[in-house]
Structures are given as structure tokens and as C-alpha cells.
Design a protein around this motif. Structure first.
Motif, short mmCIF file in Angstrom:
data_model
loop_
_atom_site.label_atom_id
_atom_site.label_comp_id
_atom_site.label_asym_id
_atom_site.label_seq_id
_atom_site.Cartn_x
_atom_site.Cartn_y
_atom_site.Cartn_z
N ARG A 1 88.08 51.46 3.75
CA ARG A 1 86.96 50.75 3.13
C ARG A 1 86.12 50.04 4.19
O ARG A 1 84.89 50.07 4.14
CB ARG A 1 87.47 49.73 2.10
N GLU A 2 86.78 49.41 5.16
CA GLU A 2 86.06 48.70 6.22
C GLU A 2 85.22 49.67 7.04
O GLU A 2 84.08 49.39 7.37
CB GLU A 2 87.07 47.97 7.13
N PRO B 1 79.98 51.35 9.19
CA PRO B 1 80.12 52.56 10.01
C PRO B 1 79.73 52.36 11.47
O PRO B 1 80.05 53.19 12.31
CB PRO B 1 79.19 53.57 9.33
N HIS B 2 79.07 51.25 11.80
CA HIS B 2 78.61 51.05 13.18
C HIS B 2 79.48 50.04 13.93
O HIS B 2 79.02 49.43 14.90
CB HIS B 2 77.15 50.60 13.19
N CYS C 1 88.29 50.77 12.42
CA CYS C 1 89.45 50.03 11.95
C CYS C 1 90.60 51.02 11.74
O CYS C 1 90.42 52.06 11.12
CB CYS C 1 89.10 49.32 10.64
N GLU C 2 91.77 50.69 12.27
CA GLU C 2 92.95 51.51 12.11
C GLU C 2 94.07 50.63 11.59
O GLU C 2 94.11 49.44 11.88
CB GLU C 2 93.36 52.14 13.44
#
Length: 128
Positions: free
Chosen positions: A105-106, A111-112, A117-118
Motif C-alpha cells: 500500500r505504501e 511511487p516516488h 518499502c519492503e
């Protein structure tokens, strides 16, 4: 080796280092924090302190016994925020399914981001 300060032209500042060996006017140094490399430096770039003060350690929780987390608290936190813990013959496996969903979601919402995020401890630190 001896603790020294080395003047870095690129940083325009003195940087902590440790001498490795001297060779005439040149000294081989290992940088401690800024760089992870070894260089041969002319001795006029060195500043050797007479006494080295102990490094200042900054901690969020001053009491060492409160810095950690019990296994039960970790289990509760993980199940509440990150996912499930499965028991197998070899031991326990943490499945960060909820944390992975939140990372997806993050990444969709931002997207930039500099780094995607993992589902790892960096994400836990960022979200909680």
C-alpha cells in the motif's frame, strides 16, 4: 594503530581515522565512519590528538535493561502489527504478511519514494 584526524579535501573537514603504518612522509590510515577504505596520506594531512576523548554514545533509553524486548513482547508485537508466527519442526517462522500488505500500500500510494518499502525492520521502524 593510533587514532588521528585526517583532513578530507572533498568534505572540507577533519575525519576520524586510525593509522595503519608509516612509510616515510606517507601514513596509511583506515577511516572509521565516513569512509570504509584505506588510503596513503601525506603526513601534513594528519592531526594527531594528544588524548582521545571517549566517544559520545547517544541512546534513546539510558537503562540497558530496558533497551531490549522479551520474546513474549516481540511475539505479541509481531502478531499484532506484522503477521503470524508459525511453528515448524526446525523452530518458529515469522510470516510478515500484514507488514507486506502495508508495504505494498505504501509503495502504491507513494511511487516516488527514494527506496521502495519492503517488509523488514526498516518498515517496522517507519510504521511503528
Amino acid at each position: 594503530g593510533q587514532h588521528v584526524k585526517v583532513y578530507s579535501d572533498s568534505l572540507g573537514a577533519w575525519v576520524d581515522a586510525v593509522t595503519d603504518r608509516a612509510d616515510g612522509d606517507h601514513v596509511r590510515v583506515r577511516f572509521q565512519e565516513t569512509y570504509r577504505k584505506t588510503l596513503h596520506i601525506h603526513s601534513d594531512k594528519l592531526q594527531i590528538p594528544m588524548t582521545l576523548p571517549p566517544p559520545e554514545v547517544k541512546v534513546l533509553v539510558p537503562e540497558p535493561e530496558r533497551r531490549g524486548m522479551s520474546a513474549e513482547r516481540f511475539k505479541q508485537f509481531f502478531e499484532e502489527h506484522c503477521g503470524a508466527i508459525a511453528e515448524e519442526a526446525a523452530g518458529f517462522i515469522c510470516l510478515p504478511t500484514e507488514l507486506a500488505r502495508r508495504c505494498v500500500r505504501e509503495n502504491v500510494n507513494n511511487p516516488h519514494r527514494q527506496y521502495p518499502c519492503e517488509p523488514n525492520l526498516h518498515a517496522v521502524n517507519e510504521f511503528y
